[in-house]
Structure formats: structure tokens, C-alpha cells
Design a protein around this motif. Structure first.
Motif, short mmCIF file in Angstrom:
data_model
loop_
_atom_site.label_atom_id
_atom_site.label_comp_id
_atom_site.label_asym_id
_atom_site.label_seq_id
_atom_site.Cartn_x
_atom_site.Cartn_y
_atom_site.Cartn_z
N ARG A 132 -2.74 -7.57 -4.94
CA ARG A 132 -4.24 -7.80 -4.52
C ARG A 132 -4.84 -9.02 -4.52
O ARG A 132 -4.29 -9.94 -5.42
CB ARG A 132 -5.09 -6.52 -5.54
N GLN A 133 -5.54 -9.72 -3.79
CA GLN A 133 -6.15 -10.69 -3.84
C GLN A 133 -7.61 -10.69 -4.35
O GLN A 133 -8.37 -9.58 -4.49
CB GLN A 133 -6.41 -11.32 -2.44
N ASP B 212 0.99 -1.31 0.00
CA ASP B 212 0.05 0.23 0.04
C ASP B 212 0.99 1.18 -0.05
O ASP B 212 2.04 1.45 0.68
CB ASP B 212 -0.74 0.01 1.32
N ARG C 210 -7.35 -9.67 -8.49
CA ARG C 210 -6.32 -10.53 -8.39
C ARG C 210 -5.21 -9.96 -9.00
O ARG C 210 -4.99 -10.07 -10.41
CB ARG C 210 -6.31 -11.89 -8.38
N ASP D 202 -12.89 -12.28 -9.70
CA ASP D 202 -12.62 -11.05 -9.39
C ASP D 202 -14.03 -10.10 -9.12
O ASP D 202 -14.71 -10.39 -9.60
CB ASP D 202 -11.67 -10.21 -10.48
N PRO E 290 -2.47 -9.59 0.50
CA PRO E 290 -1.73 -8.26 0.08
C PRO E 290 -0.43 -8.14 0.97
O PRO E 290 -0.58 -8.01 2.30
CB PRO E 290 -2.74 -7.20 0.03
N GLY F 251 -12.14 -3.53 -5.52
CA GLY F 251 -10.71 -3.50 -5.44
C GLY F 251 -10.12 -4.92 -5.12
O GLY F 251 -9.10 -5.06 -4.76
N HIS F 252 -11.03 -5.85 -5.42
CA HIS F 252 -10.58 -7.43 -5.30
C HIS F 252 -10.51 -7.89 -6.71
O HIS F 252 -11.21 -9.03 -7.12
CB HIS F 252 -11.60 -8.20 -4.56
#
Length: 363
Positions: free
Chosen positions: A185-186, A99, A323, A315, A295, A320-321
Motif C-alpha cells: 500500500r502507498q 490484491d 504505507r 498516511d 501497489p 486505505g492509504h
């Protein structure tokens, strides 16, 4: 001095013995162990940030170990390299500050870190040194390689293309000593990493079907289609299992074996080879464990002693998920010797020598 090779018994089958050491683990045992977990010290974050600032404006792929100063982290990163080669063969380094940095800055940070563990090598024929692993959509086959399987009437995706979908990935190894995967990101759901010890798979097959184990030490046809070639007919032979000086190695991807079978003139797998592969895959599934990457988690895998796979994922970019993993392939300064004949894939088989990755196209 090189150890004597395993001797053949009266029936012609090689007499093999179980493998031992920390790289021989069962998923049910290691999943709760902290042996393979390392945490980035909070006090090292300022050092890492300063290293990123020191290479500002420099192309990430040009960063060297000397450019990226990490004196506080040097012992930890040396320990990671040692655990990968001489320990259990897997490491999760937690706490990478993903981040607050742009993707370009993250590439600088990750590449710089990577140079302290090994040396990045090329991941495709056009000089890719870091791959963004994400779902790129329906075009991946056209972009990264697909052929028609006229026997089945289906489209066969290259390994390169499959990596960039949201589908499951079967157990396999990559063409490098060590694979690094940084989770940025996951996914909304799925995308779980699956790992299995290949020496443990060797031992399990030895106990159940030593005849099939011996098959895995024999040549299988593979295709270079995908990362290495646009032509599925560029084929070579290599065993799935190998041993030299007491050091085990496995190189395996069913996709490359299946691609070779599509090439006219390449022998089809025998019934015994198919049975050996089926046992290999079933045993990997039986002995594996699942690892969720959050993350900031950085997973390292020694390809010689570990298979990895992935569950399918979904996704949700709006939340914001979506991957995103960044992948490095590293050749290691402390790598193991490989058996004679493995030069066809690795180029170099002596211990401690740079090797692996994808040969570059020269004009």
C-alpha cells in the motif's frame, strides 16, 4: 588474477580513473529509461498463484526455491539478478498481484520469489528475514533503539527506528548485496523512493575534488547500534568507498557514523571527513532521481552501486492509504568480490559467496 591497486602519485595521493559501465548513470537520464523496468507477464499469474497454494500452511520463512516452483518465470528472474549485478543495479518488477491475498500469503509469495533471485539473509540480531516497513508511531525509539546525545541535548534514533517512522530517510545503503521492497500500500502523500548511482557519485567527486574522493577510501568509524546491537559502543572501522578487480562498492549510512561519534574514545570526524561527507550527500542529491512505487511494484537495489533514500510521508488509514512495504535482504549467487578489510561487515569478500545481513546472537 587480481588487478594492481591504483598507484600513488608524487604527492602521495592515489591516482584514480573514472568508472564506466551501465551502473554509472545520472538520474536525469535513467528516469525515463525502460532498461530497469520489468513487467510480470499476465500468463505467469496463474503459475504464481499455484506456487502460493502449494506452500499453503508452510511458514513463509521456511520456503525454499525448490518448494516454490516458477518455471515460466525462471528466465525473467535470472535476468533481474543479472541486471542488478552486471547492469544498472536497479530493477522495478511491476505487476505483483498484491490484491486478493492476505499479508501472510503475500509474505509467502514474496519470499518464494526472492529465493529465485538470491538468498534471504537476516535483517536484525533476532532472526528477522522480512521487515514490514510502515509508520509504527512514537514508540519506535523506545522499541528499536534510541540514545541521548548529551552534547546536543537531543534523542538520537537508531537506523532501525528511523525506518519505522514516517520521516525522511537520508541516502544510505543496507548491509546486504540486494534490497527488495514490495509495495503493498502507498501513503496518502509522500514516501517517494530516491535512488542515486554510487559509481556516478565517485566520478563526479573525482572530477571536482579528488582529494575528498581519497578521503572516502579511508576508514570511518561506525556503530552497530540498532539492528545489530543494543549498545552504541560496538564500533568498527570501514571505508565508504572500495574497489577490487575493477568492481566498485560503497557502504554508507550517516546514522551509523553519527552513532559512533557518541561513543567515548571514538575520534570525532575530521574537518576533511565532514567535508567529504557533505560533498557525498550533495552529489547524491544532484545525481538522483525519484521513483514512485505503486501497489504491486517490487523494487530491487544493488547496495554496492546504489544509494537509496525516502521522502517523508503522510498516511490516511481510513481511506486505505497507510504505507506498507515488505523488505527482503538478499545475498546474491552472482555477487562481486569486495576489498580486503570488508570482512568486518560482510564476513565473506570473495565473489559468489553467501554474505551480508546481521550476525545472529548465540547463547
Amino acid at each position: 588474477m587480481r588487478r594492481a591497486r591504483p598507484r600513488a602519485n608524487y604527492s602521495g595521493m592515489t591516482t584514480r580513473t573514472p568508472l564506466a559501465g551501465p551502473s554509472v548513470w545520472l538520474g536525469r537520464d535513467i528516469k525515463d529509461s525502460r532498461r530497469w523496468i520489468r513487467d510480470l507477464p499476465a500468463e505467469a499469474l496463474d503459475e504464481l498463484d499455484a506456487a502460493v497454494k502449494s506452500v499453503r500452511g508452510m511458514p513463509w520463512q521456511e520456503i525454499t526455491r525448490e518448494d516454490f516452483h516458477l518455471p515460466m518465470l525462471s528466465d525473467l528472474l535470472d535476468d533481474v539478478a543479472d541486471e542488478l549485478e552486471n547492469g544498472c543495479g536497479i530493477v522495478k518488477l511491476r505487476g505483483i498481484p498484491v490484491d486478493g491475498y492476505s499479508e501472510g500469503e503475500l509474505r509467502q509469495m514474496y519470499f518464494g520469489l526472492g529465493t529465485h533471485i538470491g538468498t534471504p539473509v537476516f535483517q536484525n540480531r533476532s532472526g528477522e528475514l522480512m521487515r514490514a516497513i510502515r509508520d509504527e508511531g512514537a514508540h519506535v525509539g523506545r522499541t528499536y533503539g534510541q540514545v541521548q546525545d548529551t552534547t546536543k541535548g537531543t534523542t538520537f534514533l537508531s537506523s532501525y527506528a528511523r525506518t519505522l517512522t514516517n520521516g525522511a530517510l537520508r541516502f544510505h545503503t543496507d548491509r546486504t548485496d540486494v534490497v527488495g521492497l514490495l509495495c503493498v500500500r502507498q501513503a496518502q502523500a509522500g514516501g517517494v523512493s530516491k535512488l542515486a548511482s554510487t559509481p556516478a557519485i565517485y566520478n563526479a567527486i573525482l572530477a571536482k575534488r579528488p582529494d575528498l574522493l581519497e578521503v572516502l577510501f579511508q576508514d570511518f568509524w561506525r556503530s552497530r547500534f540498532g539492528e545489530e546491537s543494543t549498545d552504541k559502543e560496538t564500533v568498527y572501522k570501514l571505508p565508504i568507498f572500495g574497489l577490487r578487480d575493477g568492481k566498485f562498492t560503497s557502504h554508507y549510512s550517516l546514522t551509523f557514523i553519527e552513532a559512533a561519534e557518541l561513543v567515548p574514545g571514538v575520534p570525532k570526524l575530521t574537518a576533511l571527513q565532514r567535508e567529504a561527507i557533505e560533498m557525498l550527500m550533495a552529489t547524491a542529491e544532484e545525481l538522483c532521481f525519484e521513483m514512485t512505487l505503486a501497489p504491486g511494484d517490487l523494487q530491487f537495489i544493488n547496495s554496492h552501486v546504489t544509494y537509496h533514500g525516502r521522502t517523508p510521508f503522510e498516511d490516511d488509514a481510513a481511506s486505505g492509504h497507510d504505507r506498507l512495504l515488505l523488505r527482503l535482504w538478499l545475498t546474491m549467487r552472482n555477487n562481486r568480490p569486495l576489498p580486503e578489510g570488508h570482512e568486518i561487515l560482510w564476513q565473506e569478500i570473495e565473489a559468489g559467496q553467501p554474505r551480508g545481513g546481521i550476525r545472529q546472537v548465540t547463547t
